[in-house]
Design a protein around this motif. Sequence first.
Motif, PDB file in Angstrom:
ATOM      1  N   THR A   1       0.848  -1.224  -0.228  1.00  0.00           N
ATOM      2  CA  THR A   1      -0.024  -0.036   0.143  1.00  0.00           C
ATOM      3  C   THR A   1       0.949   1.162   0.095  1.00  0.00           C
ATOM      4  O   THR A   1       2.136   1.250   0.482  1.00  0.00           O
ATOM      5  N   ASP A   2       0.587   2.296  -0.638  1.00  0.00           N
ATOM      6  CA  ASP A   2       0.937   3.789  -0.750  1.00  0.00           C
ATOM      7  C   ASP A   2       2.771   3.603  -1.031  1.00  0.00           C
ATOM      8  O   ASP A   2       3.607   3.953  -0.550  1.00  0.00           O
ATOM      9  N   MET A   3       2.763   2.779  -2.574  1.00  0.00           N
ATOM     10  CA  MET A   3       3.987   2.726  -3.069  1.00  0.00           C
ATOM     11  C   MET A   3       4.196   3.668  -4.079  1.00  0.00           C
ATOM     12  O   MET A   3       3.168   4.103  -4.662  1.00  0.00           O
ATOM     13  N   SER A   4       5.424   3.927  -4.538  1.00  0.00           N
ATOM     14  CA  SER A   4       5.763   5.077  -5.378  1.00  0.00           C
ATOM     15  C   SER A   4       6.172   4.435  -6.764  1.00  0.00           C
ATOM     16  O   SER A   4       6.174   4.780  -7.857  1.00  0.00           O
ATOM     17  N   SER A   5       6.505   3.038  -6.650  1.00  0.00           N
ATOM     18  CA  SER A   5       6.715   2.224  -7.649  1.00  0.00           C
ATOM     19  C   SER A   5       6.579   0.697  -7.199  1.00  0.00           C
ATOM     20  O   SER A   5       6.696   0.297  -6.145  1.00  0.00           O
ATOM     21  N   PHE A   6       6.244  -0.168  -8.152  1.00  0.00           N
ATOM     22  CA  PHE A   6       6.006  -1.549  -7.676  1.00  0.00           C
ATOM     23  C   PHE A   6       6.189  -2.564  -8.845  1.00  0.00           C
ATOM     24  O   PHE A   6       5.816  -2.584  -9.928  1.00  0.00           O
ATOM     25  N   GLY A   7       7.271  -3.860  -8.702  1.00  0.00           N
ATOM     26  CA  GLY A   7       7.369  -4.589  -9.533  1.00  0.00           C
ATOM     27  C   GLY A   7       7.529  -5.851  -8.915  1.00  0.00           C
ATOM     28  O   GLY A   7       8.421  -5.995  -8.001  1.00  0.00           O
ATOM     29  N   VAL A   8       7.315  -6.989  -9.403  1.00  0.00           N
ATOM     30  CA  VAL A   8       7.630  -8.195  -9.037  1.00  0.00           C
ATOM     31  C   VAL A   8       7.682  -9.392 -10.411  1.00  0.00           C
ATOM     32  O   VAL A   8       7.146  -9.424 -11.358  1.00  0.00           O
ATOM     33  N   SER A   9       9.033  -9.818 -10.549  1.00  0.00           N
ATOM     34  CA  SER A   9       9.385 -10.379 -11.632  1.00  0.00           C
ATOM     35  C   SER A   9      10.013 -11.728 -11.320  1.00  0.00           C
ATOM     36  O   SER A   9      10.806 -12.097 -10.266  1.00  0.00           O
ATOM     37  N   ARG A  10       9.667 -12.906 -12.217  1.00  0.00           N
ATOM     38  CA  ARG A  10      10.248 -14.280 -12.187  1.00  0.00           C
ATOM     39  C   ARG A  10       9.947 -14.723 -10.614  1.00  0.00           C
ATOM     40  O   ARG A  10      11.085 -15.316 -10.397  1.00  0.00           O
ATOM     41  N   SER A  11       8.945 -14.483 -10.062  1.00  0.00           N
ATOM     42  CA  SER A  11       8.819 -15.239  -8.680  1.00  0.00           C
ATOM     43  C   SER A  11       7.780 -16.145  -8.521  1.00  0.00           C
ATOM     44  O   SER A  11       6.728 -16.295  -9.592  1.00  0.00           O
ATOM     45  N   GLN A  12       7.875 -17.050  -7.642  1.00  0.00           N
ATOM     46  CA  GLN A  12       6.602 -17.832  -7.320  1.00  0.00           C
ATOM     47  C   GLN A  12       6.039 -17.506  -5.940  1.00  0.00           C
ATOM     48  O   GLN A  12       6.869 -17.562  -4.895  1.00  0.00           O
ATOM     49  N   ILE A  13       4.808 -17.049  -5.800  1.00  0.00           N
ATOM     50  CA  ILE A  13       4.249 -16.626  -4.779  1.00  0.00           C
ATOM     51  C   ILE A  13       3.033 -17.647  -4.619  1.00  0.00           C
ATOM     52  O   ILE A  13       2.224 -18.141  -5.158  1.00  0.00           O
ATOM     53  N   GLY A  14       3.223 -18.161  -3.077  1.00  0.00           N
ATOM     54  CA  GLY A  14       2.375 -19.265  -2.672  1.00  0.00           C
ATOM     55  C   GLY A  14       1.006 -18.750  -2.287  1.00  0.00           C
ATOM     56  O   GLY A  14       0.036 -19.521  -2.176  1.00  0.00           O
ATOM     57  N   GLY A  15       0.876 -17.627  -2.304  1.00  0.00           N
ATOM     58  CA  GLY A  15      -0.531 -17.018  -1.867  1.00  0.00           C
ATOM     59  C   GLY A  15      -1.033 -15.867  -2.882  1.00  0.00           C
ATOM     60  O   GLY A  15      -1.195 -16.185  -3.890  1.00  0.00           O
ATOM     61  N   ASN A  16      -1.221 -14.668  -2.294  1.00  0.00           N
ATOM     62  CA  ASN A  16      -1.689 -13.768  -3.297  1.00  0.00           C
ATOM     63  C   ASN A  16      -0.927 -12.576  -3.304  1.00  0.00           C
ATOM     64  O   ASN A  16       0.011 -12.090  -2.587  1.00  0.00           O
ATOM     65  N   ILE A  17      -1.177 -11.548  -4.350  1.00  0.00           N
ATOM     66  CA  ILE A  17      -0.588 -10.091  -4.519  1.00  0.00           C
ATOM     67  C   ILE A  17      -1.454  -9.434  -4.343  1.00  0.00           C
ATOM     68  O   ILE A  17      -2.455  -9.499  -5.039  1.00  0.00           O
ATOM     69  N   GLN A  18      -1.122  -8.111  -3.610  1.00  0.00           N
ATOM     70  CA  GLN A  18      -2.183  -7.121  -3.637  1.00  0.00           C
ATOM     71  C   GLN A  18      -1.573  -5.815  -3.691  1.00  0.00           C
ATOM     72  O   GLN A  18      -0.600  -5.611  -2.667  1.00  0.00           O
ATOM     73  N   LEU A  19      -2.043  -4.879  -4.423  1.00  0.00           N
ATOM     74  CA  LEU A  19      -1.658  -3.652  -4.602  1.00  0.00           C
ATOM     75  C   LEU A  19      -2.524  -2.788  -4.380  1.00  0.00           C
ATOM     76  O   LEU A  19      -3.304  -2.757  -5.372  1.00  0.00           O
ATOM     77  N   THR A  20      -2.474  -1.761  -3.539  1.00  0.00           N
ATOM     78  CA  THR A  20      -3.760  -1.091  -3.173  1.00  0.00           C
ATOM     79  C   THR A  20      -3.194   0.595  -2.931  1.00  0.00           C
ATOM     80  O   THR A  20      -2.216   0.668  -2.363  1.00  0.00           O
TER      81      THR A  20
ATOM     82  N   ARG B   1       4.629 -16.999 -11.274  1.00  0.00           N
ATOM     83  CA  ARG B   1       3.545 -17.839 -10.705  1.00  0.00           C
ATOM     84  C   ARG B   1       3.022 -17.690  -9.594  1.00  0.00           C
ATOM     85  O   ARG B   1       3.536 -17.694  -8.540  1.00  0.00           O
ATOM     86  N   VAL B   2       1.730 -17.234  -9.443  1.00  0.00           N
ATOM     87  CA  VAL B   2       1.069 -17.008  -8.206  1.00  0.00           C
ATOM     88  C   VAL B   2       0.040 -18.068  -8.185  1.00  0.00           C
ATOM     89  O   VAL B   2      -1.141 -18.167  -8.862  1.00  0.00           O
ATOM     90  N   GLU B   3      -0.027 -18.503  -6.752  1.00  0.00           N
ATOM     91  CA  GLU B   3      -1.132 -19.915  -6.565  1.00  0.00           C
ATOM     92  C   GLU B   3      -2.438 -19.073  -6.185  1.00  0.00           C
ATOM     93  O   GLU B   3      -3.225 -19.771  -6.499  1.00  0.00           O
ATOM     94  N   GLY B   4      -2.415 -17.910  -5.582  1.00  0.00           N
ATOM     95  CA  GLY B   4      -3.824 -17.427  -5.279  1.00  0.00           C
ATOM     96  C   GLY B   4      -4.282 -16.297  -6.056  1.00  0.00           C
ATOM     97  O   GLY B   4      -4.295 -16.620  -7.454  1.00  0.00           O
ATOM     98  N   ASN B   5      -4.569 -15.144  -5.633  1.00  0.00           N
ATOM     99  CA  ASN B   5      -5.321 -14.139  -6.385  1.00  0.00           C
ATOM    100  C   ASN B   5      -4.303 -12.883  -6.586  1.00  0.00           C
ATOM    101  O   ASN B   5      -3.196 -12.631  -5.878  1.00  0.00           O
TER     102      ASN B   5
END
Length: 91
Positions: A7-26, A42-46
């Motif tokens: 939350t409240d980011m000025s830039s955001f990036g995720v590359s070539r990662s395996q996430i077992g849950g969720n990614i949320q940017l708000t 590869r994101v297992e969740g939402n």
Amino acid sequence: RSNIKATDMSSFGVSRSQIGGNIQLTKSTMRSDGSAWLKSNRVEGNINLSHNILGEMWGGGFFENSVGGNVRCTKNSPEFQMYGETKSRVK
């Protein structure tokens, strides 16, 4: 189960990662030259991207991700762009 919640980011990036849950940017405002992107993950969740103001130059984008759940992009300005194929196992 891993999650990324930002939350409240000025830039955001995720590359070539395996996430077992969720990614949320708000509620983030990207710098005028900044961007928000997800590339080759590869994101297992939402993925939930909402109420973000994206950078004027680069905006925000998805680049060839695999998602086990849903992808929700709501109330972003401008909206996130899809590049390549983002695969979701949820129909």
